[in-house]
Write a protein that holds these residues in place. Structure first.
Motif, PDB file in Angstrom:
ATOM      1  N   SER A 913       0.835  -1.186   0.000  1.00 44.31           N
ATOM      2  CA  SER A 913       0.000   0.000   0.000  1.00 44.31           C
ATOM      3  C   SER A 913       0.874   1.241   0.000  1.00 44.31           C
ATOM      4  CB  SER A 913      -0.942  -0.020   1.215  1.00 44.31           C
ATOM      5  OG  SER A 913      -1.667   1.196   1.294  1.00 44.31           O
ATOM      6  N   LEU A 914       1.920   1.217   0.849  1.00 48.25           N
ATOM      7  CA  LEU A 914       2.780   2.384   0.942  1.00 48.25           C
ATOM      8  C   LEU A 914       3.532   2.619  -0.372  1.00 48.25           C
ATOM      9  CD1 LEU A 914       4.294   1.919   4.524  1.00 48.25           C
ATOM     10  CD2 LEU A 914       2.743   3.732   3.778  1.00 48.25           C
ATOM     11  N   MET A 915       3.883   1.544  -1.026  1.00 44.91           N
ATOM     12  CA  MET A 915       4.681   1.694  -2.248  1.00 44.91           C
ATOM     13  C   MET A 915       3.802   1.683  -3.490  1.00 44.91           C
ATOM     14  SD  MET A 915       8.015  -0.615  -1.323  1.00 44.91           S
ATOM     15  CE  MET A 915       8.932   0.122  -2.670  1.00 44.91           C
ATOM     16  N   ASN A 916       2.522   1.527  -3.274  1.00 43.13           N
ATOM     17  CA  ASN A 916       1.565   1.627  -4.348  1.00 43.13           C
ATOM     18  C   ASN A 916       1.807   0.547  -5.402  1.00 43.13           C
ATOM     19  OD1 ASN A 916      -0.730   2.735  -5.571  1.00 43.13           O
ATOM     20  ND2 ASN A 916       0.481   4.227  -6.778  1.00 43.13           N
ATOM     21  N   ILE A 917       2.122  -0.652  -4.882  1.00 44.28           N
ATOM     22  CA  ILE A 917       2.295  -1.809  -5.758  1.00 44.28           C
ATOM     23  C   ILE A 917       1.556  -2.978  -5.136  1.00 44.28           C
ATOM     24  CG2 ILE A 917       4.529  -1.092  -6.700  1.00 44.28           C
ATOM     25  CD1 ILE A 917       5.849  -2.933  -4.673  1.00 44.28           C
ATOM     26  N   THR A 918       1.533  -4.078  -5.868  1.00 44.83           N
ATOM     27  CA  THR A 918       0.811  -5.238  -5.376  1.00 44.83           C
ATOM     28  C   THR A 918       1.689  -6.010  -4.382  1.00 44.83           C
ATOM     29  OG1 THR A 918       1.678  -6.646  -7.129  1.00 44.83           O
ATOM     30  CG2 THR A 918      -0.381  -5.446  -7.590  1.00 44.83           C
ATOM     31  N   THR A 919       1.063  -6.886  -3.670  1.00 43.12           N
ATOM     32  CA  THR A 919       1.783  -7.745  -2.711  1.00 43.12           C
ATOM     33  C   THR A 919       2.796  -8.607  -3.448  1.00 43.12           C
ATOM     34  OG1 THR A 919      -0.166  -7.821  -1.302  1.00 43.12           O
ATOM     35  CG2 THR A 919       1.525  -9.482  -0.902  1.00 43.12           C
ATOM     36  N   ARG A 920       2.443  -9.063  -4.618  1.00 41.00           N
ATOM     37  CA  ARG A 920       3.396  -9.852  -5.418  1.00 41.00           C
ATOM     38  C   ARG A 920       4.612  -9.020  -5.771  1.00 41.00           C
ATOM     39  NH1 ARG A 920       5.727 -14.499  -6.434  1.00 41.00           N
ATOM     40  NH2 ARG A 920       6.386 -14.676  -8.629  1.00 41.00           N
ATOM     41  N   GLY A 921       4.380  -7.753  -6.050  1.00 38.57           N
ATOM     42  CA  GLY A 921       5.513  -6.857  -6.357  1.00 38.57           C
ATOM     43  C   GLY A 921       6.439  -6.731  -5.170  1.00 38.57           C
ATOM     44  N   ILE A 922       5.811  -6.701  -3.969  1.00 38.48           N
ATOM     45  CA  ILE A 922       6.645  -6.646  -2.743  1.00 38.48           C
ATOM     46  C   ILE A 922       7.542  -7.871  -2.655  1.00 38.48           C
ATOM     47  CG2 ILE A 922       6.569  -6.759  -0.235  1.00 38.48           C
ATOM     48  CD1 ILE A 922       6.045  -3.979  -1.345  1.00 38.48           C
ATOM     49  N   GLU A 923       6.999  -9.051  -2.927  1.00 37.46           N
ATOM     50  CA  GLU A 923       7.791 -10.285  -2.838  1.00 37.46           C
ATOM     51  C   GLU A 923       8.933 -10.266  -3.850  1.00 37.46           C
ATOM     52  OE1 GLU A 923       7.594 -12.555  -0.561  1.00 37.46           O
ATOM     53  OE2 GLU A 923       5.915 -11.462   0.354  1.00 37.46           O
ATOM     54  N   ILE A 924       8.617  -9.765  -5.059  1.00 41.76           N
ATOM     55  CA  ILE A 924       9.665  -9.712  -6.085  1.00 41.76           C
ATOM     56  C   ILE A 924      10.774  -8.786  -5.651  1.00 41.76           C
ATOM     57  CG2 ILE A 924      10.165  -8.967  -8.460  1.00 41.76           C
ATOM     58  CD1 ILE A 924       7.314  -9.946  -9.195  1.00 41.76           C
ATOM     59  N   ARG A 925      10.363  -7.625  -5.070  1.00 37.12           N
ATOM     60  CA  ARG A 925      11.381  -6.677  -4.616  1.00 37.12           C
ATOM     61  C   ARG A 925      12.210  -7.239  -3.434  1.00 37.12           C
ATOM     62  NH1 ARG A 925       9.206  -0.477  -5.234  1.00 37.12           N
ATOM     63  NH2 ARG A 925       8.603  -0.616  -7.475  1.00 37.12           N
ATOM     64  N   ARG A 926      11.537  -7.967  -2.598  1.00 40.01           N
ATOM     65  CA  ARG A 926      12.272  -8.597  -1.477  1.00 40.01           C
ATOM     66  C   ARG A 926      13.324  -9.577  -2.039  1.00 40.01           C
ATOM     67  NH1 ARG A 926       9.509  -9.100   3.819  1.00 40.01           N
ATOM     68  NH2 ARG A 926      10.506 -11.127   3.975  1.00 40.01           N
ATOM     69  N   TYR A 927      12.978 -10.342  -3.030  1.00 38.30           N
ATOM     70  CA  TYR A 927      13.914 -11.290  -3.648  1.00 38.30           C
ATOM     71  C   TYR A 927      15.106 -10.554  -4.246  1.00 38.30           C
ATOM     72  CZ  TYR A 927      15.778 -14.682  -6.928  1.00 38.30           C
ATOM     73  OH  TYR A 927      16.638 -15.502  -7.632  1.00 38.30           O
ATOM     74  N   ARG A 928      14.781  -9.469  -5.002  1.00 37.35           N
ATOM     75  CA  ARG A 928      15.867  -8.715  -5.623  1.00 37.35           C
ATOM     76  C   ARG A 928      16.787  -8.092  -4.564  1.00 37.35           C
ATOM     77  NH1 ARG A 928      12.210  -5.567 -10.202  1.00 37.35           N
ATOM     78  NH2 ARG A 928      11.911  -7.397 -11.592  1.00 37.35           N
ATOM     79  N   LEU A 929      16.150  -7.617  -3.485  1.00 33.21           N
ATOM     80  CA  LEU A 929      16.931  -7.006  -2.406  1.00 33.21           C
ATOM     81  C   LEU A 929      17.863  -8.026  -1.754  1.00 33.21           C
ATOM     82  CD1 LEU A 929      17.342  -4.298  -1.010  1.00 33.21           C
ATOM     83  CD2 LEU A 929      15.587  -4.953   0.646  1.00 33.21           C
ATOM     84  N   ARG A 930      17.480  -9.268  -1.554  1.00 32.75           N
ATOM     85  CA  ARG A 930      18.329 -10.321  -0.962  1.00 32.75           C
ATOM     86  C   ARG A 930      19.557 -10.572  -1.844  1.00 32.75           C
ATOM     87  NH1 ARG A 930      16.269 -13.650   3.056  1.00 32.75           N
ATOM     88  NH2 ARG A 930      17.754 -15.246   2.408  1.00 32.75           N
ATOM     89  N   LYS A 931      19.284 -10.544  -3.175  1.00 31.84           N
ATOM     90  CA  LYS A 931      20.391 -10.766  -4.083  1.00 31.84           C
ATOM     91  C   LYS A 931      21.401  -9.627  -4.017  1.00 31.84           C
ATOM     92  CE  LYS A 931      20.229 -12.900  -7.815  1.00 31.84           C
ATOM     93  NZ  LYS A 931      20.094 -13.331  -9.232  1.00 31.84           N
ATOM     94  N   LYS A 932      20.871  -8.369  -3.865  1.00 38.96           N
ATOM     95  CA  LYS A 932      21.778  -7.239  -3.746  1.00 38.96           C
ATOM     96  C   LYS A 932      22.609  -7.325  -2.457  1.00 38.96           C
ATOM     97  CE  LYS A 932      19.186  -3.971  -6.657  1.00 38.96           C
ATOM     98  NZ  LYS A 932      18.518  -2.665  -6.698  1.00 38.96           N
ATOM     99  N   PHE A 933      21.964  -7.825  -1.397  1.00 41.97           N
ATOM    100  CA  PHE A 933      22.694  -7.993  -0.114  1.00 41.97           C
ATOM    101  C   PHE A 933      23.527  -9.279  -0.101  1.00 41.97           C
ATOM    102  CE2 PHE A 933      19.295  -5.351   2.216  1.00 41.97           C
ATOM    103  CZ  PHE A 933      20.003  -4.178   1.967  1.00 41.97           C
ATOM    104  N   ASN A 934      23.321 -10.112  -1.145  1.00 45.68           N
ATOM    105  CA  ASN A 934      24.091 -11.390  -1.229  1.00 45.68           C
ATOM    106  C   ASN A 934      23.888 -12.237   0.025  1.00 45.68           C
ATOM    107  OD1 ASN A 934      25.685 -13.242  -2.544  1.00 45.68           O
ATOM    108  ND2 ASN A 934      27.598 -12.374  -1.741  1.00 45.68           N
ATOM    109  N   LEU A 935      22.576 -12.298   0.444  1.00 46.20           N
ATOM    110  CA  LEU A 935      22.268 -13.046   1.670  1.00 46.20           C
ATOM    111  C   LEU A 935      22.084 -14.525   1.354  1.00 46.20           C
ATOM    112  CD1 LEU A 935      19.696 -10.724   3.491  1.00 46.20           C
ATOM    113  CD2 LEU A 935      22.114 -11.036   3.969  1.00 46.20           C
TER     114      LEU A 935
END
Length: 948
Positions: A913-935
């Motif tokens: 809601s805050l980012m004005n995207i869907t929940t699926r978009g949040i999951e995709i962004r979370r995945y991309r963020l993990r890759k950037k952090f190399n977790l």
């Protein structure tokens, strides 16, 4: 008057000598002392024994002394050779040599020399040699060939021979005899010479013969008897002795006892004769002497002769029960059997059978053994049966007939022969192959060889008339012979291992009419009731090592000779007492064949077989003289034991740093078997030490104190000497002596005063220190109190900050919630506008909605809310975004927003809601963020952000 002198001398001399008569069979033991032992010159011109038993000899290199353990040499002042030595009544040792004479005085453990020749002008002494030293009243006479010097009252009077040179002076009691050339032998009364009726020349010895006569020995004219009136007559002029002495050139003589005289010669050693003129002994190079030229002789306190030779010194044990025949050339071999039979002595050896005539009188008859032809090989036994001599030989059994032998059996190895007790016409033999029986039919012949046993019989011994003990290699059998000894039956066999305690050997013998069995595990007897062997405890407990004797040989009634490992013991059993004398036979140790010991009793003698001859032991000469009291020859530091300059003076207290000491001692008791010493240091030890032949003992690290050292001597026959003592003191270490102790007292007082002063000063310092400590403690308390207050203040501030942080977090949460709420409201408004209708009931046209939607989209994309949120978030979370941008510069703004929302632990729906995207978009962004952090997969993204 002269007769009275002779009478007194005879009484005194007989009281001082040993009541002995020198045997004529065998030769006495001769102890050789070579120049390499005494470390001096070859020739020993004179010899004497000191009051303390020490032997002194005038040697080419000076005076040499021997105390039984150590040799010492004392040169004269001019370092020239010494010709004479004599001992004064007070123990001083007078010496004479070339151009010098004087005496040695005993000073502690050394000798101090006094040169008396300094009392004479040097030109008078020139080329003089002192050959004789005599004592007359208070004067000492030093005799040379040209003159003699009389020392008295510290003065020397020179006497001449009225133009005639002297030969030798002699003294008998208080009478002095001198020979002048050519006047001959004369009596000197202290002032003038008195001529004799006889003209005796080249006189080399004058000895007391009886109360009225002297025995005079000349160099080449034999012996004479000289009476009190000065008349001389040849003594035994036709005797063999006189002839031998003339040929050998008599040189000196001495009286051994009232019946015996000894004469030393230039060419043929020592001759010992008796009063009847019979030759008793001839000791020469072939039977013991180092050299046949005898320069001097003396008789020691033990009744033995010391001979100074042209090369060495010899001690001749004439006063010993042991005399010997030595096979010095190895022509006879080791003796295994001895038998004296019909005027001859037979020796069975490992080389064969030998014989010699057996001496039958008092005169010396040298043993000259001859080989009996055909007897070569090992001889085991010699037995006399029915007045016939039987020889058990390696090659069979022989009958001995004088100087020849006759074979009577071919059965080899006649080890043991026994004549049947009740039938003396038969004797039984154990040999290499079993048992054989011999019969006397005028001469001994083999009667029969038994079939059993079929093994070697080492020994056979009768139990009764028909039963015999038969010893085999590993068993003993009790056998019985049928009458009349036609066959043999074994009654019982006793194994060495099962019926005995694993013995190696056994030998039957009879002791007090009882059969005993000697083994290497002790003596056993046979119990006829139990039919077994048992130890003979009474004998075993008394005999010591001789309980394991190999042989028991009867001597006389209740007296037996036990032999064990080359040692012998005479055992007497009488009146329920057992007396064991082994010490009398110690001199035989190491010169007999072990385990093959042989003893033969002949008259009053015992004959022992040796490795290279035989020994004769005279039972009548057996004596137990107490050995001489030992001498303590010195104390030494062990570190300087080889340096005579570091002897310690026992009269002076010994310093503590010298408390490692060696006490040297010696026994002037001379024997062919070394004496043994026992010592005890009173103050340190409580018991006597074990006997040892070492003539010294070491003590290390002796504590401070006063000690008394005791030492005694044990002779070979077991007698013990008187005890010699020495007292000495070990001083305390320097730090425990009086000066040090006084210093310690002074230091203690000074230390006390100084300590008192220091304590007072310390108390003052302590007071100041305590005051200072109190101030410091107060300051420390104040400081700690301030720190505690500050800590409390910090805690309050932290609590306040925590509260503020929580408030901020709540504000952030509320702000985020409001933004979510706003966005949801705008979304709802957008959805509602799609369903709004105009007045006509128609939906609004896109153009109509576009303006409103644009306002809604502008409201959604308004960054002011985010900027305010970001500012508040950074304040609450310590520049969270700045850290992310620094550590991960590749993050987009939306990535930063997502990180902030994840740190606040918001749900995916709210974040969408805050980012004005869907929940699926949040999951995709979370995945991309993990890759950037190399977790890694297992790491939680929200936890990772909370840890930043």
């Amino acid at each position: 008057m002269v007769r009275l002198i002779f009478f007194c001398f005879a009484l005194v001399f007989s009281a001082c000598t040993y009541a002995q008569s020198v045997p004529s069979t065998g030769s006495p033991f001769v102890q050789n002392y070579t120049k390499s032992q005494y470390k001096a010159g070859n020739q020993n011109w004179s010899i004497a024994q000191g009051k303390d038993g020490v032997m002194y000899a005038a040697n080419n290199n000076g005076l040499i002394a021997f105390n039984g353990a150590y040799w010492d040499i004392y040169p004269l002042s001019n370092k020239n050779f010494t010709r004479s030595v004599a001992i004064a009544a007070n123990g001083d040792i007078f010496v004479g040599g070339k151009e010098e004479f004087g005496y040695f005085e005993k000073k502690g453990n050394s000798l101090k020399y006094h040169n008396l020749s300094r009392l004479v002008k040097p030109e008078i002494l020139e080329n003089d040699e002192i050959w004789k030293i005599l004592f007359l009243d208070n004067a000492v006479i030093f005799q040379s060939f040209s003159k003699f010097y009389v020392y008295k009252d510290n003065k020397v009077d020179v006497r001449y021979g009225d133009g005639e040179p002297f030969l030798f002076a002699h003294q008998v009691d208080k009478t002095i005899w001198m020979e002048r050339i050519p006047s001959g032998l004369e009596r000197w009364n202290g002032r003038e010479f008195a001529k004799l009726q006889a003209n005796l020349r080249n006189v080399l010895t004058v000895l007391p013969f009886d109360r009225e006569q002297l025995l005079v020995g000349t160099a080449k004219e034999g012996l004479y008897l000289l009476d009190a009136n000065g008349n001389a007559s040849p003594w035994k002029p036709e005797s063999v002795v006189n002839k031998l002495l003339k040929e050998a050139q008599l040189n000196n003589g001495l009286k051994i006892d009232d019946n015996t005289f000894a004469f030393g010669t230039i060419k043929n050693g020592v001759f010992i004769i008796d009063r009847a003129g019979q030759l008793l002994q001839h000791i020469h190079k072939r039977n013991g002497l180092q050299n046949n030229t005898v320069l001097s002789m003396t008789l020691d306190r033990q009744g033995n002769i010391w001979a100074g030779l042209d090369n060495g010194i010899d001690r001749i044990e004439v006063n010993s029960p042991f005399y010997y025949y030595r096979d010095i050339f190895g022509e006879i071999g080791t003796v295994y059997a001895i038998k004296v039979f019909k005027g001859r002595i037979y020796l069975g050896t490992n080389q064969g059978l030998f014989y010699s005539n057996w001496p039958d009188g008092a005169a010396m008859q040298p043993l000259r053994f001859e080989f009996i032809p055909g007897s070569q090989g090992q001889v085991w036994t010699l037995d006399v049966f029915n007045d016939q001599l039987i020889c058990g030989h390696n090659d069979g059994t022989f009958s001995v007939n004088g100087s020849s032998i006759t074979r009577i059996s071919n059965w080899t190895g006649g080890w043991s022969n026994i004549q049947l007790p009740n039938n003396p016409q038969l004797f039984l033999q154990g040999n290499y192959t079993g048992l054989a029986l011999f019969e006397d039919k005028g001469s001994w012949l083999l009667k029969q060889k038994y079939n059993d046993p079929k093994t070697a019989v080492i020994s056979v011994y009768p139990r009764n008339e028909n039963q015999f003990w038969v010893v085999l290699n590993n068993a003993i059998q009790l056998v019985e012979f049928t009458v009349p000894y036609q066959s043999v039956n074994v009654l019982k066999t006793f194994s060495f291992n099962s019926d005995f305690p694993h013995i190696q050997r056994i030998t039957p013998a009879t002791v007090q009419q009882n059969i005993v069995f000697t083994t290497d595990k002790g003596i056993f007897v046979f119990d006829s009731v139990l039919s077994r062997f048992k130890p003979y405890e009474e004998l075993n407990s008394t005999l010591g090592a001789f309980a394991k004797a190999k042989k028991i040989m009867p001597l006389k009634r209740n007296r037996y000779m036990f032999a064990h490992e080359g040692r012998f013991a005479e055992v007497t059993l009488q009146n329920n007492r057992i007396v064991v004398d082994s010490s009398s036979f110690n001199s035989l140790q190491d010169i007999v064949m072990k385990n093959y010991e042989v003893v033969q009793a002949v008259g009053g003698k015992l004959l022992f077989g040796l490795d290279n001859g035989i020994a004769f032991y005279d039972l009548e000469r057996k004596h137990a003289q107490k050995p001489a009291q030992p001498l303590i020859t010195g104390l030494q530091e062990i570190l300087n034991a080889s340096d005579t300059l570091h002897y310690l003076d026992p009269e002076v207290a010994i310093s503590y740093n010298q408390n490692n000491i060696r006490i040297q001692f010696a026994s002037p008791w001379y024997s062919n078997t070394p004496v043994k010493y026992q010592s005890l240091l009173e103050g340190l030890q409580a018991e006597w030490s074990l006997p040892t032949e070492i003539p010294y003992i070491d003590f290390t690290n002796l504590p401070t104190g006063k000690y008394t050292f005791h030492v005694r001597v044990m002779s070979a026959n077991g007698t013990v000497s008187e005890v010699t003592t020495l007292t000495f003191q070990i001083l305390p270490p320097w730090y425990l002596q009086w000066p040090a102790l006084l210093l310690y007292v002074l230091l203690t007082v000074a230390a006390f005063v100084l300590a008192r002063k220091l304590i007072i000063e310390k108390i003052k310092r302590d007071k100041l220190e305590i005051r200072s400590k109190l101030q410091l403690r107060q300051q420390e308390l104040l400081r700690k109190e301030a720190e505690q207050n500050e800590k409390k203040l910090m805690e309050l501030k932290n609590e306040q900050l925590t509260v503020e942080l929580e408030a901020k977090n709540r504000e952030l949460a509320n702000a985020a919630t409001n933004i979510v709420y706003k966005n949801e409201l705008l979304n709802n408004l957008h959805e509602e506008l799609l369903h709004v209708k105009d007045r006509d009931g128609k939906k609004l046209s896109p153009d109509q909605l576009q303006k409103v939607n644009k306002l809604i989209d502008n409201a959604r994309s308004d960054e002011r809310d985010w900027d305010l949120f970001e500012k508040s978030f950074n304040e609450s979370h310590e520049n969270f975004f700045k850290k992310l941008k620094t550590d991960y510069p590749g993050l987009s703004p939306n990535d930063l927003k997502l990180c902030a929302y994840l740190r606040l632990n918001m749900s995916s729906k709210d974040m969408a809601s805050l980012m004005n995207i869907t929940t699926r978009g949040i999951e995709i962004r979370r995945y991309r963020l993990r890759k950037k952090f190399n977790l890694p997969t297992e790491k939680n993204l929200s936890e990772f952000l909370l840890e930043l």
